[in-house]
Design a protein around this motif. Structure first.
Motif, PDB file in Angstrom:
ATOM      1  N   SER A 189      17.473   4.741 -20.533  1.00 11.20           N
ATOM      2  CA  SER A 189      17.894   5.045 -19.166  1.00 11.20           C
ATOM      3  C   SER A 189      16.906   5.985 -18.487  1.00 11.20           C
ATOM      4  O   SER A 189      16.682   5.897 -17.278  1.00 11.20           O
ATOM      5  N   THR A 190      16.324   6.879 -19.282  1.00  7.98           N
ATOM      6  CA  THR A 190      15.310   7.777 -18.725  1.00  7.98           C
ATOM      7  C   THR A 190      14.064   6.992 -18.348  1.00  7.98           C
ATOM      8  O   THR A 190      13.551   7.116 -17.217  1.00  7.98           O
ATOM      9  N   GLY A 195      14.887   4.382 -15.734  1.00  2.18           N
ATOM     10  CA  GLY A 195      15.139   5.089 -14.493  1.00  2.18           C
ATOM     11  C   GLY A 195      13.859   5.515 -13.805  1.00  2.18           C
ATOM     12  O   GLY A 195      13.742   5.422 -12.579  1.00  2.18           O
ATOM     13  N   GLY A 244      16.842   8.357  -8.482  1.00  4.56           N
ATOM     14  CA  GLY A 244      16.459   7.804  -9.779  1.00  4.56           C
ATOM     15  C   GLY A 244      15.747   8.823 -10.649  1.00  4.56           C
ATOM     16  O   GLY A 244      15.986   8.901 -11.860  1.00  4.56           O
ATOM     17  N   ALA A 273      17.219  10.171 -14.178  1.00  3.15           N
ATOM     18  CA  ALA A 273      16.420  10.023 -15.388  1.00  3.15           C
ATOM     19  C   ALA A 273      16.303  11.352 -16.123  1.00  3.15           C
ATOM     20  O   ALA A 273      16.448  11.423 -17.355  1.00  3.15           O
ATOM     21  N   ASN A 286      19.682  12.176 -17.765  1.00  2.00           N
ATOM     22  CA  ASN A 286      19.914  11.386 -18.981  1.00  2.00           C
ATOM     23  C   ASN A 286      19.114  11.955 -20.149  1.00  2.00           C
ATOM     24  O   ASN A 286      19.606  12.027 -21.280  1.00  2.00           O
ATOM     25  N   SER A 291      25.885  10.133  -9.423  1.00  2.00           N
ATOM     26  CA  SER A 291      24.963   9.409  -8.555  1.00  2.00           C
ATOM     27  C   SER A 291      25.587   9.094  -7.200  1.00  2.00           C
ATOM     28  O   SER A 291      24.902   9.120  -6.173  1.00  2.00           O
TER      29      SER A 291
END
Length: 317
Positions: free
Chosen positions: A219-220, A223, A267, A271, A274, A298
């Motif tokens: 996800s990082t 992202g 984003g 990131a 996460n 978010s």
């Protein structure tokens, strides 16, 4: 002022009932808050006596509802209703101007100032509605696909592992692309197609790396990739991703360039968040966060980004 009819609140998000009594008679105000606006109905002994409606946005949206009628004994009944905070409503009942009942004693029936400004300003400089719920209705299938893919990832990851979830999510995305060729409704338009691309990138990391922490950091990494694409699109005018995500937002006065830049900045923040959750907490905590918590985080930032994009649009008119 009360009206004899109402266009209806649309899809109802919240419904409130505020009962009271008038000279031994049962009465209540039934309030329905929906995507089209808010509707209130005054009932006495189960019989509807008055209806009022306010739209979801615009200057009319922030006024309180009023139900005024003559009782059988000649007295005048006046019932005021409306929000007194972001989530709850109250009523005040007066007979011949004398207060006889409050659902929330001592409460001032008025939306918070910030909510009033946000709702009342939802018009273009020309006076046209800047909020069109039809945009969301037109994209309801694609939005549903986005939600379904997210739930699929969570469920599979919960019962198997992250690598399997990423691979199945990517396979489901590819299957949707094939299905799109045979159905008339749009199921991958706007951001759904972008989401599928991100799932493929995620699956690539799952195949290349067996380490669970690296998979969690997808996800990082994803992202950062997504944020970079949004920022690039914003630099080029927002004609791709900015325009695509605007289809999921009911406002009609969005500046697509600013919207893309805002999504890119969000984003980057998501990131970084996460990365911190992965480093500081367990896999179960991370899985719960990435599926259920980060969406609210978010959403708050997206609302700020939307207002930023709308202000720019207004100055360009």
């Amino acid at each position: 002022m009360s009206d004899a009819s109402s266009p209806g609140p649309g899809m109802v998000m919240w419904r409130y009932r505020r009962p009271f009594a008038i000279g031994g008679q049962r009465a209540e105000v039934v309030i329905a808050s929906g995507v089209r606006g808010m509707e209130s109905r005054l009932l006495i002994e189960g019989t509807e006596r008055s209806i009022d409606f306010t739209p979801a946005t615009g200057t009319e949206s922030v006024r309180n509802h009023r139900h005024r009628l003559m009782l059988d004994d000649g007295r005048t009944l006046d019932v005021e209703s409306g929000y007194f905070n972001w989530t709850n409503v109250a009523i005040a009942v007066r007979i011949d101007g004398t207060l006889v009942h409050e659902s929330h004693p001592g409460t001032v029936i008025q939306l918070p100032e910030r909510a009033r400004k946000m709702m009342a300003s939802a018009t273009t400089p020309e006076g046209n509605p800047a909020y069109d719920i039809g945009k969301l209705k037109d994209n309801r299938y694609a939005i549903g696909v986005d939600i379904a893919l997210g739930l699929l990832f969570f469920i599979v990851a919960k019962f198997t592992d992250l690598r399997t979830a990423a691979l199945i999510g990517a396979a489901a995305g590819l299957a949707l692309i094939v299905v799109q060729r045979f159905v008339k409704v749009d199921i991958i338009g706007g951001m759904a197609l972008f989401g599928i691309f991100m799932l493929l990138v995620s699956a690539g990391f799952a195949i290349a790396f067996e380490d669970e922490e690296i998979i969690k950091q997808r996800s990082t990494i994803v992202g950062l990739i997504g944020a970079s694409l949004f920022l690039l699109d914003g630099a080029l005018g927002g004609k791709r991703l900015g325009r695509g995500i605007s289809r999921y937002i009911a406002y009609t006065d969005l500046d697509e360039r600013r919207l893309a830049i805002a999504m890119g900045m969000i984003g980057l923040i998501m990131a970084a968040t996460n990365w911190l959750v992965v480093r500081l907490f367990s896999t179960d905590v991370w899985l719960f966060y990435t599926t259920f918590v980060d969406i609210f985080f978010s959403i708050g930032m997206v609302l700020v980004g939307i207002q930023w994009a709308r202000r720019k649009a207004a100055t360009n008119r």
